[in-house]
Design a protein around this motif. Structure first.
Motif, PDB file in Angstrom:
ATOM      1  N   ASN A   2      15.976  39.388  38.974  1.00 38.18           N
ATOM      2  CA  ASN A   2      16.630  40.333  39.504  1.00 38.18           C
ATOM      3  C   ASN A   2      17.707  40.852  38.532  1.00 38.18           C
ATOM      4  OD1 ASN A   2      15.494  40.253  41.931  1.00 38.18           O
ATOM      5  ND2 ASN A   2      16.801  38.324  42.695  1.00 38.18           N
ATOM      6  N   ALA A   3      18.513  39.866  37.733  1.00 39.67           N
ATOM      7  CA  ALA A   3      19.371  40.327  36.748  1.00 39.67           C
ATOM      8  C   ALA A   3      19.654  39.066  35.977  1.00 39.67           C
ATOM      9  CB  ALA A   3      20.798  40.622  37.338  1.00 39.67           C
ATOM     10  N   MET A   4      20.056  39.203  34.731  1.00 39.41           N
ATOM     11  CA  MET A   4      20.458  38.102  33.856  1.00 39.41           C
ATOM     12  C   MET A   4      21.904  38.721  33.056  1.00 39.41           C
ATOM     13  SD  MET A   4      17.064  36.620  31.848  1.00 39.41           S
ATOM     14  CE  MET A   4      17.879  35.292  31.390  1.00 39.41           C
ATOM     15  N   GLY A   5      22.451  37.561  32.763  1.00 36.09           N
ATOM     16  CA  GLY A   5      23.876  38.006  32.062  1.00 36.09           C
ATOM     17  C   GLY A   5      24.508  36.816  31.166  1.00 36.09           C
ATOM     18  N   TRP A   6      25.466  36.986  30.723  1.00 36.27           N
ATOM     19  CA  TRP A   6      26.223  36.086  30.054  1.00 36.27           C
ATOM     20  C   TRP A   6      27.896  36.131  30.275  1.00 36.27           C
ATOM     21  CZ3 TRP A   6      24.243  33.047  26.626  1.00 36.27           C
ATOM     22  CH2 TRP A   6      22.811  33.503  25.843  1.00 36.27           C
ATOM     23  N   TYR A   7      28.105  34.734  30.593  1.00 34.68           N
ATOM     24  CA  TYR A   7      29.568  34.674  30.942  1.00 34.68           C
ATOM     25  C   TYR A   7      30.180  33.790  29.929  1.00 34.68           C
ATOM     26  CZ  TYR A   7      28.346  36.566  35.503  1.00 34.68           C
ATOM     27  OH  TYR A   7      27.960  37.319  36.562  1.00 34.68           O
ATOM     28  N   ARG A   8      31.519  33.606  29.805  1.00 35.68           N
ATOM     29  CA  ARG A   8      31.879  32.506  28.756  1.00 35.68           C
ATOM     30  C   ARG A   8      33.320  32.039  29.549  1.00 35.68           C
ATOM     31  NH1 ARG A   8      34.382  37.034  24.374  1.00 35.68           N
ATOM     32  NH2 ARG A   8      36.128  37.870  25.661  1.00 35.68           N
ATOM     33  N   GLN A   9      33.607  30.914  28.801  1.00 35.14           N
ATOM     34  CA  GLN A   9      34.877  30.086  29.269  1.00 35.14           C
ATOM     35  C   GLN A   9      35.388  29.157  28.137  1.00 35.14           C
ATOM     36  OE1 GLN A   9      34.203  27.160  32.623  1.00 35.14           O
ATOM     37  NE2 GLN A   9      36.372  27.494  33.299  1.00 35.14           N
ATOM     38  N   ALA A  10      36.650  29.553  27.995  1.00 30.84           N
ATOM     39  CA  ALA A  10      37.501  28.717  26.944  1.00 30.84           C
ATOM     40  C   ALA A  10      38.350  27.766  27.477  1.00 30.84           C
ATOM     41  CB  ALA A  10      38.464  29.662  26.343  1.00 30.84           C
ATOM     42  N   PRO A  11      38.503  26.554  27.030  1.00 28.64           N
ATOM     43  CA  PRO A  11      39.449  25.513  27.597  1.00 28.64           C
ATOM     44  C   PRO A  11      40.805  25.956  28.416  1.00 28.64           C
ATOM     45  CG  PRO A  11      38.603  24.863  25.443  1.00 28.64           C
ATOM     46  CD  PRO A  11      38.264  26.272  25.630  1.00 28.64           C
ATOM     47  N   GLY A  12      40.819  25.575  29.697  1.00 30.02           N
ATOM     48  CA  GLY A  12      42.225  25.880  30.429  1.00 30.02           C
ATOM     49  C   GLY A  12      42.179  27.484  30.961  1.00 30.02           C
ATOM     50  N   LYS A  13      41.092  28.224  30.899  1.00 29.20           N
ATOM     51  CA  LYS A  13      40.919  29.526  31.143  1.00 29.20           C
ATOM     52  C   LYS A  13      39.783  29.796  32.076  1.00 29.20           C
ATOM     53  CE  LYS A  13      42.885  31.451  27.092  1.00 29.20           C
ATOM     54  NZ  LYS A  13      42.606  32.799  26.019  1.00 29.20           N
ATOM     55  N   GLU A  14      39.647  30.674  33.069  1.00 29.84           N
ATOM     56  CA  GLU A  14      38.746  30.910  33.907  1.00 29.84           C
ATOM     57  C   GLU A  14      37.381  31.302  33.160  1.00 29.84           C
ATOM     58  OE1 GLU A  14      41.031  29.729  37.029  1.00 29.84           O
ATOM     59  OE2 GLU A  14      38.692  30.351  37.101  1.00 29.84           O
ATOM     60  N   ARG A  32      17.072  43.146  26.665  1.00 29.24           N
ATOM     61  CA  ARG A  32      16.202  41.825  27.322  1.00 29.24           C
ATOM     62  C   ARG A  32      14.746  42.138  26.688  1.00 29.24           C
ATOM     63  NH1 ARG A  32      14.142  43.833  33.057  1.00 29.24           N
ATOM     64  NH2 ARG A  32      14.012  45.596  32.993  1.00 29.24           N
ATOM     65  N   ASP A  33      13.909  41.229  26.796  1.00 28.74           N
ATOM     66  CA  ASP A  33      12.570  41.492  26.594  1.00 28.74           C
ATOM     67  C   ASP A  33      11.714  40.917  27.753  1.00 28.74           C
ATOM     68  OD1 ASP A  33      10.056  40.991  25.683  1.00 28.74           O
ATOM     69  OD2 ASP A  33      10.669  40.702  23.606  1.00 28.74           O
ATOM     70  N   ASN A  34      11.257  41.628  28.556  1.00 26.88           N
ATOM     71  CA  ASN A  34      10.458  41.154  29.832  1.00 26.88           C
ATOM     72  C   ASN A  34       9.348  40.356  29.542  1.00 26.88           C
ATOM     73  OD1 ASN A  34      12.329  42.845  31.366  1.00 26.88           O
ATOM     74  ND2 ASN A  34      11.139  44.694  31.274  1.00 26.88           N
ATOM     75  N   ALA A  35       8.508  40.893  28.443  1.00 24.79           N
ATOM     76  CA  ALA A  35       7.405  39.996  28.085  1.00 24.79           C
ATOM     77  C   ALA A  35       7.786  38.465  27.809  1.00 24.79           C
ATOM     78  CB  ALA A  35       6.598  40.511  26.814  1.00 24.79           C
ATOM     79  N   LYS A  36       8.817  38.283  27.257  1.00 21.52           N
ATOM     80  CA  LYS A  36       9.431  36.936  26.886  1.00 21.52           C
ATOM     81  C   LYS A  36      10.195  36.312  27.915  1.00 21.52           C
ATOM     82  CE  LYS A  36       9.073  37.842  22.002  1.00 21.52           C
ATOM     83  NZ  LYS A  36       9.899  37.868  20.732  1.00 21.52           N
ATOM     84  N   CYS A  38      18.977  33.531  25.612  1.00 19.75           N
ATOM     85  CA  CYS A  38      18.476  33.120  26.885  1.00 19.75           C
ATOM     86  C   CYS A  38      17.143  33.279  27.334  1.00 19.75           C
ATOM     87  CB  CYS A  38      19.537  33.297  27.873  1.00 19.75           C
ATOM     88  SG  CYS A  38      19.208  32.340  29.480  1.00 19.75           S
ATOM     89  N   THR A  39      16.426  32.040  27.438  1.00 18.37           N
ATOM     90  CA  THR A  39      14.860  32.423  27.801  1.00 18.37           C
ATOM     91  C   THR A  39      14.846  31.586  29.133  1.00 18.37           C
ATOM     92  OG1 THR A  39      14.187  32.597  25.592  1.00 18.37           O
ATOM     93  CG2 THR A  39      12.472  31.813  27.396  1.00 18.37           C
ATOM     94  N   VAL A  40      14.044  32.069  30.173  1.00 16.97           N
ATOM     95  CA  VAL A  40      13.823  31.511  31.370  1.00 16.97           C
ATOM     96  C   VAL A  40      12.589  31.095  31.381  1.00 16.97           C
ATOM     97  CG1 VAL A  40      13.600  31.963  33.861  1.00 16.97           C
ATOM     98  CG2 VAL A  40      15.470  33.204  32.573  1.00 16.97           C
ATOM     99  N   SER A  41      12.117  29.642  32.051  1.00 14.47           N
ATOM    100  CA  SER A  41      11.068  29.312  31.898  1.00 14.47           C
ATOM    101  C   SER A  41      10.833  28.431  33.473  1.00 14.47           C
ATOM    102  CB  SER A  41      10.693  28.456  30.740  1.00 14.47           C
ATOM    103  OG  SER A  41      11.543  27.291  30.891  1.00 14.47           O
ATOM    104  N   GLY A  42       9.458  28.330  33.720  1.00  9.93           N
ATOM    105  CA  GLY A  42       9.183  27.557  34.925  1.00  9.93           C
ATOM    106  C   GLY A  42       8.371  27.889  35.765  1.00  9.93           C
ATOM    107  N   SER A  43       8.410  27.818  37.206  1.00  6.60           N
ATOM    108  CA  SER A  43       7.481  28.212  38.158  1.00  6.60           C
ATOM    109  C   SER A  43       7.342  29.685  38.306  1.00  6.60           C
ATOM    110  CB  SER A  43       7.605  27.633  39.305  1.00  6.60           C
ATOM    111  OG  SER A  43       8.970  27.695  39.987  1.00  6.60           O
ATOM    112  N   ALA A  44       6.623  30.184  39.376  1.00  8.17           N
ATOM    113  CA  ALA A  44       6.438  31.537  39.342  1.00  8.17           C
ATOM    114  C   ALA A  44       7.933  32.160  39.895  1.00  8.17           C
ATOM    115  CB  ALA A  44       5.794  31.970  40.340  1.00  8.17           C
TER     116      ALA A  44
END
Length: 119
Positions: free
Chosen positions: A32-44, A71-75, A22-28
């Motif tokens: 603070n934090a980054m993470g991964w979430y997942r969701q299967a059909p019919g589940k939370e 993570r890779d801060n430079a990227k 996952c890569t973040v791009s855009g303005s300045a």
């Protein structure tokens, strides 16, 4: 404009591995934090793993010992290395980011990348 873009999903057999990015791009901004979430059909939607700007890590019990977040801060990128995949890991995986931008904390979500594990 801040954007989160995920990649690395796909179809894999049980016991195989995948690496999500996952890569973040855009303005300045600062992360603070980054993470991964997942969701299967019919589940939370559930938290999989989170990493903070100070490298504090929280990983779901269901994936401990199999998944690793980094993570890779430079990227401005976060990764999820998934090993020993099981059919129950099948889900849409979303990247999440809490950012400081425009003089406030803002939360962003990616569009998701699909992981399918066959038995």
């Amino acid at each position: 404009q801040v954007q989160l873009v995920e990649s690395g999903g796909g179809l894999v057999q049980a016991g195989g591995s995948l690496r999500l990015t996952c890569t973040v791009s855009g303005s300045a901004f600062s992360i603070n934090a980054m993470g991964w979430y997942r969701q299967a059909p019919g589940k939370e939607r559930e938290m999989v793993a989170v990493i903070t700007s100070t490298d504090r890590i929280d990983v779901a019990d269901s994936v401990k010992g199999r998944f690793t977040i980094s993570r890779d801060n430079a990227k401005n990128s976060v990764y999820l290395q998934m090993n020993s995949l099981k059919p129950e890991d099948t889900a849409l995986y979303y990247c999440s980011a809490d950012l400081w931008s425009d003089y406030r904390n803002n939360h962003y979500w990616g569009k998701g990348t699909l992981v399918t594990v066959s038995s």
